[in-house]
Design an enzyme around this catalytic site. Structure first.
Site, PDB file in Angstrom:
ATOM      1  N   THR A   1       0.840  -1.508  -0.206  1.00 48.14           N
ATOM      2  CA  THR A   1       0.079   0.184   0.103  1.00 48.14           C
ATOM      3  C   THR A   1       0.333   1.257   0.218  1.00 48.14           C
ATOM      4  O   THR A   1       0.604   2.369   0.022  1.00 48.14           O
ATOM      5  CB  THR A   1      -0.739  -0.158   1.160  1.00 48.14           C
ATOM      6  OG1 THR A   1      -0.276   0.067   2.590  1.00 48.14           O
ATOM      7  CG2 THR A   1      -1.555  -1.057   1.046  1.00 48.14           C
TER       8      THR A   1
ATOM      9  N   HIS B   1       7.658  -1.060   6.239  1.00 46.10           N
ATOM     10  CA  HIS B   1       8.208   0.016   7.833  1.00 46.10           C
ATOM     11  C   HIS B   1       8.015  -0.529   8.856  1.00 46.10           C
ATOM     12  O   HIS B   1       8.600  -2.078   8.438  1.00 46.10           O
ATOM     13  CB  HIS B   1       6.613   1.405   7.998  1.00 46.10           C
ATOM     14  CG  HIS B   1       5.324   0.497   7.967  1.00 46.10           C
ATOM     15  ND1 HIS B   1       5.084   0.222   9.497  1.00 46.10           N
ATOM     16  CD2 HIS B   1       4.263   0.470   6.969  1.00 46.10           C
ATOM     17  CE1 HIS B   1       3.936  -0.828   9.344  1.00 46.10           C
ATOM     18  NE2 HIS B   1       3.135  -0.338   8.290  1.00 46.10           N
TER      19      HIS B   1
ATOM     20  N   HIS C   1       5.624  -3.885   9.917  1.00 43.73           N
ATOM     21  CA  HIS C   1       6.078  -4.757   9.125  1.00 43.73           C
ATOM     22  C   HIS C   1       7.243  -5.732   9.291  1.00 43.73           C
ATOM     23  O   HIS C   1       7.732  -7.077   8.731  1.00 43.73           O
ATOM     24  CB  HIS C   1       7.019  -4.701   7.383  1.00 43.73           C
ATOM     25  CG  HIS C   1       5.687  -4.263   6.423  1.00 43.73           C
ATOM     26  ND1 HIS C   1       5.461  -2.052   6.183  1.00 43.73           N
ATOM     27  CD2 HIS C   1       4.419  -4.213   6.899  1.00 43.73           C
ATOM     28  CE1 HIS C   1       4.099  -2.482   5.549  1.00 43.73           C
ATOM     29  NE2 HIS C   1       3.581  -3.235   5.617  1.00 43.73           N
TER      30      HIS C   1
ATOM     31  N   LYS D   1      -9.125   0.444  10.371  1.00 44.29           N
ATOM     32  CA  LYS D   1      -8.966   0.970   9.687  1.00 44.29           C
ATOM     33  C   LYS D   1      -9.966   2.194   9.752  1.00 44.29           C
ATOM     34  O   LYS D   1     -11.515   0.839  10.279  1.00 44.29           O
ATOM     35  CB  LYS D   1      -8.803   1.373   8.086  1.00 44.29           C
ATOM     36  CG  LYS D   1      -7.955   0.595   7.438  1.00 44.29           C
ATOM     37  CD  LYS D   1      -6.304   1.030   7.971  1.00 44.29           C
ATOM     38  CE  LYS D   1      -5.327   0.399   7.356  1.00 44.29           C
ATOM     39  NZ  LYS D   1      -4.330   1.822   7.794  1.00 44.29           N
TER      40      LYS D   1
ATOM     41  N   ARG E   1      -9.347   2.727   3.014  1.00 45.48           N
ATOM     42  CA  ARG E   1      -7.988   2.916   2.035  1.00 45.48           C
ATOM     43  C   ARG E   1      -8.584   3.092   0.598  1.00 45.48           C
ATOM     44  O   ARG E   1      -9.786   2.914  -0.145  1.00 45.48           O
ATOM     45  CB  ARG E   1      -7.350   1.348   1.630  1.00 45.48           C
ATOM     46  CG  ARG E   1      -7.055   0.941   3.125  1.00 45.48           C
ATOM     47  CD  ARG E   1      -5.835  -0.422   2.404  1.00 45.48           C
ATOM     48  NE  ARG E   1      -5.582  -1.087   4.066  1.00 45.48           N
ATOM     49  CZ  ARG E   1      -4.384  -0.382   4.651  1.00 45.48           C
ATOM     50  NH1 ARG E   1      -3.681   0.285   4.089  1.00 45.48           N
ATOM     51  NH2 ARG E   1      -4.422  -1.586   5.424  1.00 45.48           N
TER      52      ARG E   1
ATOM     53  N   GLN F   1      -8.195 -13.411   0.936  1.00 47.98           N
ATOM     54  CA  GLN F   1      -6.895 -13.561   1.538  1.00 47.98           C
ATOM     55  C   GLN F   1      -7.047 -14.947   2.198  1.00 47.98           C
ATOM     56  O   GLN F   1      -5.912 -15.859   2.049  1.00 47.98           O
ATOM     57  CB  GLN F   1      -6.691 -13.468   3.618  1.00 47.98           C
ATOM     58  CG  GLN F   1      -4.927 -13.607   3.827  1.00 47.98           C
ATOM     59  CD  GLN F   1      -5.052 -12.201   5.151  1.00 47.98           C
ATOM     60  OE1 GLN F   1      -5.387 -11.217   4.705  1.00 47.98           O
ATOM     61  NE2 GLN F   1      -4.463 -12.921   6.087  1.00 47.98           N
TER      62      GLN F   1
ATOM     63  N   ASP G   1      -3.427  -9.038  14.119  1.00 45.62           N
ATOM     64  CA  ASP G   1      -4.689  -7.773  13.489  1.00 45.62           C
ATOM     65  C   ASP G   1      -5.114  -8.577  12.635  1.00 45.62           C
ATOM     66  O   ASP G   1      -6.323  -8.305  12.073  1.00 45.62           O
ATOM     67  CB  ASP G   1      -4.416  -6.613  12.982  1.00 45.62           C
ATOM     68  CG  ASP G   1      -3.115  -6.070  12.286  1.00 45.62           C
ATOM     69  OD1 ASP G   1      -2.631  -7.656  12.216  1.00 45.62           O
ATOM     70  OD2 ASP G   1      -3.003  -5.652  12.418  1.00 45.62           O
TER      71      ASP G   1
ATOM     72  N   LYS H   1       0.733   2.044  19.624  1.00 44.72           N
ATOM     73  CA  LYS H   1       1.633   1.476  18.456  1.00 44.72           C
ATOM     74  C   LYS H   1       3.013   2.358  17.847  1.00 44.72           C
ATOM     75  O   LYS H   1       3.710   3.636  18.252  1.00 44.72           O
ATOM     76  CB  LYS H   1       0.914   1.937  17.033  1.00 44.72           C
ATOM     77  CG  LYS H   1      -0.311   0.310  16.546  1.00 44.72           C
ATOM     78  CD  LYS H   1      -0.475   0.117  14.823  1.00 44.72           C
ATOM     79  CE  LYS H   1      -0.823  -0.956  15.050  1.00 44.72           C
ATOM     80  NZ  LYS H   1      -1.363  -0.928  13.555  1.00 44.72           N
TER      81      LYS H   1
ATOM     82  N   LYS I   1       5.679   5.006  15.157  1.00 44.18           N
ATOM     83  CA  LYS I   1       5.554   7.370  14.254  1.00 44.18           C
ATOM     84  C   LYS I   1       6.411   8.342  14.408  1.00 44.18           C
ATOM     85  O   LYS I   1       6.598   8.237  16.037  1.00 44.18           O
ATOM     86  CB  LYS I   1       3.941   7.076  14.938  1.00 44.18           C
ATOM     87  CG  LYS I   1       2.978   6.517  14.186  1.00 44.18           C
ATOM     88  CD  LYS I   1       2.461   6.707  13.335  1.00 44.18           C
ATOM     89  CE  LYS I   1       1.208   5.669  12.433  1.00 44.18           C
ATOM     90  NZ  LYS I   1       1.447   5.837  11.442  1.00 44.18           N
ATOM     91  N   THR I   2       6.889   7.966  13.357  1.00 45.69           N
ATOM     92  CA  THR I   2       7.869  10.035  13.677  1.00 45.69           C
ATOM     93  C   THR I   2       7.301  11.406  13.813  1.00 45.69           C
ATOM     94  O   THR I   2       5.681  11.332  13.437  1.00 45.69           O
ATOM     95  CB  THR I   2       8.887  10.068  12.984  1.00 45.69           C
ATOM     96  OG1 THR I   2       8.578  10.014  12.206  1.00 45.69           O
ATOM     97  CG2 THR I   2       9.558   8.573  13.371  1.00 45.69           C
TER      98      THR I   2
END
Length: 408
Positions: free
Chosen positions: A41, A46, A49, A83, A87, A172, A193, A228, A231-232
């Site tokens: 996506t 990141h 993963h 979500k 998306r 899936q 998740d 989580k 995140k920056t």
């Protein structure tokens, strides 16, 4: 030698498993084929993963065969899990470009030589499906009532769940069936998740093939407060050095909360548990030594030993001597732009250290901005050419963000 199941459990990686004793026995006595899916996506993997990639590596080192599924087909639909809104729909060209980047990044962690691992794009079978045939052969095995009990769907019902997203679980699950039939893949792994989607595939294999398949999910990378990680201020912590520099990547892990450092060492490094347990004994300022180990080890895995060493040296130069280092995030400014002087807030805006002058004023008023290690006392401060030592100036924002501005 430990069963890989025990290794994953001892390091705190396991969240849920479908058949614990059977799985433990299979992993101990057989060489199994397992898969993890990655939906492209974005144009880079990141840190979210990364934990999955570490698990794949643990499994491969124990003799098991990974299949990395690149979700060129499933990304056309989009996973509703986690979500609040649907998306953004992506083109096939965008998805393929992202998938190619994923393949390069995954190859840093998994050995794909000589069939030791496979990388397959599920677009191969999903994009050419006959929809009516798919509904009759696969859709018939899914209960809408049961699907709606899963959190990934329940959480979306109030805002609206589109029919296209409702198909994601079927797709899936079909991936798992396809891999089971063609590659004898008996395990699906994923983040916690993905539990509902994994159960969907196991049920489908049982109904279609009359055989057992297995699933394991892994801890999501969260702080001790349940937020989580990764995140920056600039967004996600990417594995692509063009999106998150090795220095920024290193600094993120160097600055994790004290309460999170040992957990991170267990989850996303291969540092032996005996060594981690010794580091866990450190208290007070000594905990920084454990953070240095974490930052170096994770950066080495993602960017290689040389980049990890350079990031480590840059950080030590910065904190030890107060000097700007070569591998610090940087930007450039021309002598004409500086002119007779440039306001400190304008300089920070240009360096993308603040989103607005209002935010810059707040930081200065709170004493959170430093130029060349001297606190900025006024938002009216003008930066002149003489402030650039050897044509370089260092801006520090708060305790953790350092940025070098080069005069050109």
């Amino acid at each position: 030698m430990n069963n890989v199941f025990d290794t994953l459990k001892e390091r705190g990686l396991l969240a849920q498993v479908t058949h614990e004793e059977q799985i433990k026995e299979l992993l101990n006595n057989e060489k199994v084929t397992f898969y993890i899916g990655f939906d492209p996506t974005a144009d880079s993997l990141h840190v979210g993963h990364f934990l999955q990639m570490v698990v794949m590596s643990h499994m491969q080192k124990a003799g098991h065969r990974p299949i990395a599924i690149i979700g060129g087909g499933t990304t056309m639909v989009g996973d509703p899990t986690g979500k609040t809104d649907m998306r953004k729909m992506m083109t096939q060209e965008e998805i393929q470009k992202n998938a190619n980047n994923f393949k390069k990044q995954l190859s840093r962690f998994i050995d794909f030589s000589d069939g030791k691992a496979l990388m397959i794009d599920n677009a191969e079978w999903l994009l050419n499906l006959n929809y009516i045939e798919f509904l009759r052969e696969i859709g018939v095995h899914f209960s809408v009532n049961r699907m709606l009990t899963f959190e990934c769907f329940k959480s979306r019902l109030e805002k609206g769940l589109t029919f296209i997203e409702f198909n994601y679980m079927l797709m899936q699950s079909f991936d798992f069936l396809k891999l089971f039939q063609e590659y004898n893949c008996t395990f699906q792994l994923g983040g916690d998740d993905q539990w509902a989607n994994i159960l969907g595939g196991i049920d489908l294999i049982r109904k279609v093939e009359g055989k057992e398949a297995y699933g394991m999910t892994f801890t999501l990378l969260t702080t001790s407060e349940g937020k989580k990680m990764g995140k920056t201020e600039k967004g996600a912590l990417w594995l692509d050095p063009q999106k998150t520099s090795p220095y920024e990547f290193y600094q993120y892990w160097r600055n994790v909360q004290d309460a999170d450092v040992i957990k991170c060492l267990k989850l996303i490094t291969f540092v032996p548990l005996e060594e981690i347990n010794k580091l866990a004994q450190l208290e007070g300022q000594q905990i920084n030594e454990a953070k240095k180990v974490l930052a170096y080890e994770v950066t080495k895995l993602v960017h290689g030993e040389e980049e990890a060493r350079k990031a480590q040296q840059a950080a030590e130069a910065l904190f030890g001597k107060g000097a700007a280092a070569a591998d610090m995030p940087s930007s450039e400014i021309t002598a004409d732009e500086v002119g007779e002087g440039i306001n400190v807030l304008d300089l920070m805006l240009k360096a993308k250290l603040i989103p607005s002058k209002g935010e810059g004023k707040r930081l200065v008023n709170q004493g959170g901005v430093y130029i060349n290690n001297e606190r900025v006392e006024s938002v009216e401060l003008m930066i002149i050419r003489e402030n650039f030592e050897e044509n370089e100036l260092m801006i520090r924002k708060g305790k953790k963000v350092y940025h070098k501005v080069k005069l050109i």
